[in-house]
Design a protein around this motif. Structure first.
Motif, PDB file in Angstrom:
ATOM      1  N   HIS A  17       0.829  -1.207   0.000  1.00  0.00           N
ATOM      2  CA  HIS A  17       0.000   0.000   0.000  1.00  0.00           C
ATOM      3  C   HIS A  17       0.865   1.261   0.000  1.00  0.00           C
ATOM      4  O   HIS A  17       0.562   2.236  -0.695  1.00  0.00           O
ATOM      5  CB  HIS A  17      -0.912   0.012   1.232  1.00  0.00           C
ATOM      6  CG  HIS A  17      -1.858  -1.134   1.302  1.00  0.00           C
ATOM      7  ND1 HIS A  17      -2.005  -1.918   2.423  1.00  0.00           N
ATOM      8  CD2 HIS A  17      -2.716  -1.646   0.375  1.00  0.00           C
ATOM      9  CE1 HIS A  17      -2.918  -2.838   2.195  1.00  0.00           C
ATOM     10  NE2 HIS A  17      -3.354  -2.702   0.954  1.00  0.00           N
ATOM     11  N   ALA A  18       1.932   1.232   0.794  1.00  0.00           N
ATOM     12  CA  ALA A  18       2.838   2.389   0.847  1.00  0.00           C
ATOM     13  C   ALA A  18       3.488   2.626  -0.514  1.00  0.00           C
ATOM     14  O   ALA A  18       3.715   3.772  -0.923  1.00  0.00           O
ATOM     15  CB  ALA A  18       3.894   2.175   1.924  1.00  0.00           C
ATOM     16  N   LYS A  19       3.779   1.547  -1.233  1.00  0.00           N
ATOM     17  CA  LYS A  19       4.362   1.678  -2.577  1.00  0.00           C
ATOM     18  C   LYS A  19       3.380   2.383  -3.517  1.00  0.00           C
ATOM     19  O   LYS A  19       3.785   3.190  -4.362  1.00  0.00           O
ATOM     20  CB  LYS A  19       4.706   0.301  -3.146  1.00  0.00           C
ATOM     21  CG  LYS A  19       5.931  -0.357  -2.531  1.00  0.00           C
ATOM     22  CD  LYS A  19       6.150  -1.730  -3.169  1.00  0.00           C
ATOM     23  CE  LYS A  19       7.312  -2.462  -2.536  1.00  0.00           C
ATOM     24  NZ  LYS A  19       7.475  -3.822  -3.116  1.00  0.00           N
ATOM     25  N   GLN A  20       2.101   2.073  -3.389  1.00  0.00           N
ATOM     26  CA  GLN A  20       1.104   2.725  -4.239  1.00  0.00           C
ATOM     27  C   GLN A  20       1.069   4.221  -3.973  1.00  0.00           C
ATOM     28  O   GLN A  20       1.029   5.034  -4.913  1.00  0.00           O
ATOM     29  CB  GLN A  20      -0.281   2.124  -3.999  1.00  0.00           C
ATOM     30  CG  GLN A  20      -1.373   2.775  -4.848  1.00  0.00           C
ATOM     31  CD  GLN A  20      -2.759   2.272  -4.520  1.00  0.00           C
ATOM     32  OE1 GLN A  20      -2.975   1.664  -3.458  1.00  0.00           O
ATOM     33  NE2 GLN A  20      -3.715   2.506  -5.409  1.00  0.00           N
ATOM     34  N   ILE A  21       1.080   4.621  -2.711  1.00  0.00           N
ATOM     35  CA  ILE A  21       1.072   6.044  -2.365  1.00  0.00           C
ATOM     36  C   ILE A  21       2.321   6.726  -2.905  1.00  0.00           C
ATOM     37  O   ILE A  21       2.251   7.823  -3.485  1.00  0.00           O
ATOM     38  CB  ILE A  21       0.953   6.215  -0.836  1.00  0.00           C
ATOM     39  CG1 ILE A  21      -0.425   5.722  -0.365  1.00  0.00           C
ATOM     40  CG2 ILE A  21       1.148   7.672  -0.443  1.00  0.00           C
ATOM     41  CD1 ILE A  21      -0.580   5.679   1.143  1.00  0.00           C
ATOM     42  N   ALA A  22       3.480   6.068  -2.741  1.00  0.00           N
ATOM     43  CA  ALA A  22       4.734   6.637  -3.253  1.00  0.00           C
ATOM     44  C   ALA A  22       4.709   6.738  -4.771  1.00  0.00           C
ATOM     45  O   ALA A  22       5.229   7.702  -5.353  1.00  0.00           O
ATOM     46  CB  ALA A  22       5.906   5.783  -2.787  1.00  0.00           C
ATOM     47  N   ARG A  23       4.095   5.756  -5.430  1.00  0.00           N
ATOM     48  CA  ARG A  23       4.017   5.761  -6.904  1.00  0.00           C
ATOM     49  C   ARG A  23       3.174   6.944  -7.382  1.00  0.00           C
ATOM     50  O   ARG A  23       3.501   7.586  -8.408  1.00  0.00           O
ATOM     51  CB  ARG A  23       3.417   4.439  -7.367  1.00  0.00           C
ATOM     52  CG  ARG A  23       3.090   4.359  -8.849  1.00  0.00           C
ATOM     53  CD  ARG A  23       4.320   4.288  -9.732  1.00  0.00           C
ATOM     54  NE  ARG A  23       3.923   4.212 -11.123  1.00  0.00           N
ATOM     55  CZ  ARG A  23       3.624   3.082 -11.764  1.00  0.00           C
ATOM     56  NH1 ARG A  23       3.679   1.907 -11.113  1.00  0.00           N
ATOM     57  NH2 ARG A  23       3.278   3.095 -13.031  1.00  0.00           N
ATOM     58  N   ILE A  24       2.100   7.242  -6.676  1.00  0.00           N
ATOM     59  CA  ILE A  24       1.262   8.383  -7.048  1.00  0.00           C
ATOM     60  C   ILE A  24       2.066   9.672  -6.954  1.00  0.00           C
ATOM     61  O   ILE A  24       2.013  10.533  -7.840  1.00  0.00           O
ATOM     62  CB  ILE A  24       0.013   8.447  -6.150  1.00  0.00           C
ATOM     63  CG1 ILE A  24      -0.907   7.247  -6.441  1.00  0.00           C
ATOM     64  CG2 ILE A  24      -0.756   9.752  -6.373  1.00  0.00           C
ATOM     65  CD1 ILE A  24      -2.044   7.103  -5.460  1.00  0.00           C
ATOM     66  N   ARG A  25       2.837   9.819  -5.885  1.00  0.00           N
ATOM     67  CA  ARG A  25       3.686  11.002  -5.725  1.00  0.00           C
ATOM     68  C   ARG A  25       4.704  11.080  -6.862  1.00  0.00           C
ATOM     69  O   ARG A  25       4.962  12.147  -7.429  1.00  0.00           O
ATOM     70  CB  ARG A  25       4.414  10.938  -4.394  1.00  0.00           C
ATOM     71  CG  ARG A  25       3.508  11.075  -3.198  1.00  0.00           C
ATOM     72  CD  ARG A  25       3.346  12.531  -2.804  1.00  0.00           C
ATOM     73  NE  ARG A  25       2.552  12.622  -1.572  1.00  0.00           N
ATOM     74  CZ  ARG A  25       1.443  13.279  -1.461  1.00  0.00           C
ATOM     75  NH1 ARG A  25       0.942  13.936  -2.486  1.00  0.00           N
ATOM     76  NH2 ARG A  25       0.785  13.320  -0.317  1.00  0.00           N
ATOM     77  N   GLN A  26       5.265   9.939  -7.201  1.00  0.00           N
ATOM     78  CA  GLN A  26       6.275   9.897  -8.255  1.00  0.00           C
ATOM     79  C   GLN A  26       5.688  10.259  -9.612  1.00  0.00           C
ATOM     80  O   GLN A  26       6.278  11.026 -10.387  1.00  0.00           O
ATOM     81  CB  GLN A  26       6.888   8.494  -8.316  1.00  0.00           C
ATOM     82  CG  GLN A  26       7.864   8.270  -9.469  1.00  0.00           C
ATOM     83  CD  GLN A  26       8.308   6.817  -9.554  1.00  0.00           C
ATOM     84  OE1 GLN A  26       8.539   6.163  -8.542  1.00  0.00           O
ATOM     85  NE2 GLN A  26       8.403   6.304 -10.767  1.00  0.00           N
ATOM     86  N   ASP A  27       4.504   9.718  -9.911  1.00  0.00           N
ATOM     87  CA  ASP A  27       3.903   9.918 -11.228  1.00  0.00           C
ATOM     88  C   ASP A  27       3.270  11.299 -11.395  1.00  0.00           C
ATOM     89  O   ASP A  27       3.290  11.874 -12.488  1.00  0.00           O
ATOM     90  CB  ASP A  27       2.837   8.847 -11.493  1.00  0.00           C
ATOM     91  CG  ASP A  27       3.434   7.473 -11.734  1.00  0.00           C
ATOM     92  OD1 ASP A  27       4.678   7.379 -11.847  1.00  0.00           O
ATOM     93  OD2 ASP A  27       2.666   6.498 -11.794  1.00  0.00           O
ATOM     94  N   PHE A  28       2.705  11.842 -10.319  1.00  0.00           N
ATOM     95  CA  PHE A  28       1.906  13.055 -10.459  1.00  0.00           C
ATOM     96  C   PHE A  28       2.441  14.255  -9.688  1.00  0.00           C
ATOM     97  O   PHE A  28       1.842  15.324  -9.722  1.00  0.00           O
ATOM     98  CB  PHE A  28       0.461  12.773 -10.036  1.00  0.00           C
ATOM     99  CG  PHE A  28      -0.160  11.627 -10.779  1.00  0.00           C
ATOM    100  CD1 PHE A  28      -0.266  11.660 -12.168  1.00  0.00           C
ATOM    101  CD2 PHE A  28      -0.621  10.513 -10.110  1.00  0.00           C
ATOM    102  CE1 PHE A  28      -0.824  10.593 -12.859  1.00  0.00           C
ATOM    103  CE2 PHE A  28      -1.192   9.442 -10.796  1.00  0.00           C
ATOM    104  CZ  PHE A  28      -1.285   9.487 -12.181  1.00  0.00           C
ATOM    105  N   GLY A  29       3.555  14.089  -9.003  1.00  0.00           N
ATOM    106  CA  GLY A  29       4.193  15.229  -8.356  1.00  0.00           C
ATOM    107  C   GLY A  29       3.861  15.366  -6.886  1.00  0.00           C
ATOM    108  O   GLY A  29       2.824  14.895  -6.412  1.00  0.00           O
ATOM    109  N   VAL A  30       4.746  16.009  -6.164  1.00  0.00           N
ATOM    110  CA  VAL A  30       4.595  16.127  -4.719  1.00  0.00           C
ATOM    111  C   VAL A  30       3.418  17.025  -4.337  1.00  0.00           C
ATOM    112  O   VAL A  30       2.928  16.969  -3.213  1.00  0.00           O
ATOM    113  CB  VAL A  30       5.892  16.674  -4.077  1.00  0.00           C
ATOM    114  CG1 VAL A  30       7.023  15.679  -4.238  1.00  0.00           C
ATOM    115  CG2 VAL A  30       6.276  18.020  -4.683  1.00  0.00           C
TER     116      VAL A  30
END
Length: 382
Positions: A17-30
């Motif tokens: 689940h944490a990877k999914q949240i980090a992936r969203i940040r990575q793909d769409f910006g902080v």
């Protein structure tokens, strides 16, 4: 602000689940806002959540989410279709994207299947297999194959839910953009994989007293270690008492009890001693175990088919950070939010109070006192 939504249970939250949240940040910006619409104290498989919703909500914020809202219990105890429909309805009000895991993260393929399931040609083909006595999932696979689409996509649990999200987006004409993310590992694996653990395996470990700190984000370790566990077995006698004192009229209005399934459950309750024996007796090739478990839990909570079909009149806020606070401010015109513990009048508020009080009966060490919902506070994590 552009927001991405996640419909989740976090039962419990783990490194995947944490990877999914980090992936969203990575793909769409902080600067992207992340909203988690999370099941409360009862989850879609027809069980009490292993950890209280406030603990799970705080863990989500500490692991990178900005705002955690409670998915209404009438959605969290629905079929995959109802679960997805209500989640999309709520998140469409203030999110731009919907992120979800899938074994096949192909947006076009998932959307194509969703369109077919919504087409007028699909129901007659599906009915042919249902009338032959097949369960709904198997009948759906065979119907898709007859219509020239790959039936293998709907074998995996995350793919099934992913297609339901796409269906809900299409049927509601939502502006949400589906954003599937590859979900490796087995959803129901009993043994925890270090890189991609399943929630099933972690629940087994927690109930066995094993250390799961290697499988969850470090930010959640202390939260989970100190939190009381909840299980169906701990509240089994309370559930059996409710089932054994129900009238025929009460059984007849249970969610998912169509085609005489409610009557089969009623007869099993009169014959068998445990919840496991009852569920096994009712299960058949036609009816899945999860459907039966949800029926039993809805019976205990006093949820009828009519109640389950109505959209919740508001959404409860469980936790947020500073960005999440701003997201709430900008969305209040689009949706009615209430704080954790805030009382409202009406049938749905009464249901929330009831299921909040009953959740404490599933605590493993000792039953928890009622009234938790009234004392609950939003968790603010700066």
């Amino acid at each position: 602000m552009v927001n991405t939504g996640i419909i989740c249970e976090y039962n419990p939250l783990h490194t995947g689940h944490a990877k999914q949240i980090a992936r969203i940040r990575q793909d769409f910006g902080v600067e992207n806002g992340i909203v988690c619409l999370m099941s409360g104290n009862f989850v879609q498989r027809g069980m009490p959540a292993i950890l209280d919703k406030s603990i799970r909500a705080e863990a989500a914020i500490r692991c990178g989410a900005d705002l955690v809202l409670e998915l209404p219990v009438t959605a969290s105890l629905s079929s995959a279709e109802g679960f997805a429909r209500e989640g999309v309805r709520i998140l469409s009000c203030f999110c731009h994207r919907l992120s979800f895991g899938a074994e096949t993260p192909d947006k076009e393929a998932l959307t194509a299947i969703a369109k077919t399931l919504l087409s007028e040609k699909f129901p007659p083909v599906l009915r042919k297999y249902l009338d032959a006595g097949l369960s709904f999932p198997v009948a759906r696979q065979k119907a898709l194959s007859d219509m020239g689409l790959p039936d293998t996509l709907l074998v995996s649990p995350n793919n099934i839910l992913a297609v339901e999200y796409c269906k809900a987006i299409l049927s509601q004409k939502s502006s949400l953009i589906p954003c599937p993310i590859y979900r490796p590992g087995s959803y129901h694996d009993e043994n925890a994989d270090l890189d991609n653990p399943s929630a099933t395996s972690l629940r087994r470990m927690l109930y066995s007293g094993e250390d799961i700190s290697s499988y969850i984000p470090p930010e959640a370790v202390s939260l989970f270690r100190e939190a009381p566990l909840h299980s169906l077995s701990s509240g089994e006698k309370a559930v059996l008492y409710k089932l054994r004192t129900m009238t025929e009229a009460e059984f007849s209005v249970l969610p998912g009890g169509s085609e005489g399934l409610w009557r089969k459950l009623m007869h099993a309750v009169k014959e068998y001693a445990t919840l496991e024996e009852i569920a096994v007796a009712v299960k058949s090739k036609r009816y899945t175990r999860t459907r039966i478990d949800r029926m039993i839990l809805c019976a205990f909570l006093g949820i009828t088919e009519e109640m389950l079909s109505l959209p919740a009149p508001y959404v409860r806020v469980l936790a947020f950070n500073d960005r999440g606070r701003e997201m709430l401010k900008s969305a209040r015109e689009a949706f009615d939010f209430v704080n954790a513990g805030e009382a409202r009048e009406g049938t749905y508020s009464d249901l929330e109070t009831r299921y909040g009080n009953l959740y404490g009966l599933f605590a493993e060490n000792k039953s928890e006192a009622p009234g938790v919902e009234r004392c609950r506070r939003v968790r603010y994590i700066p």
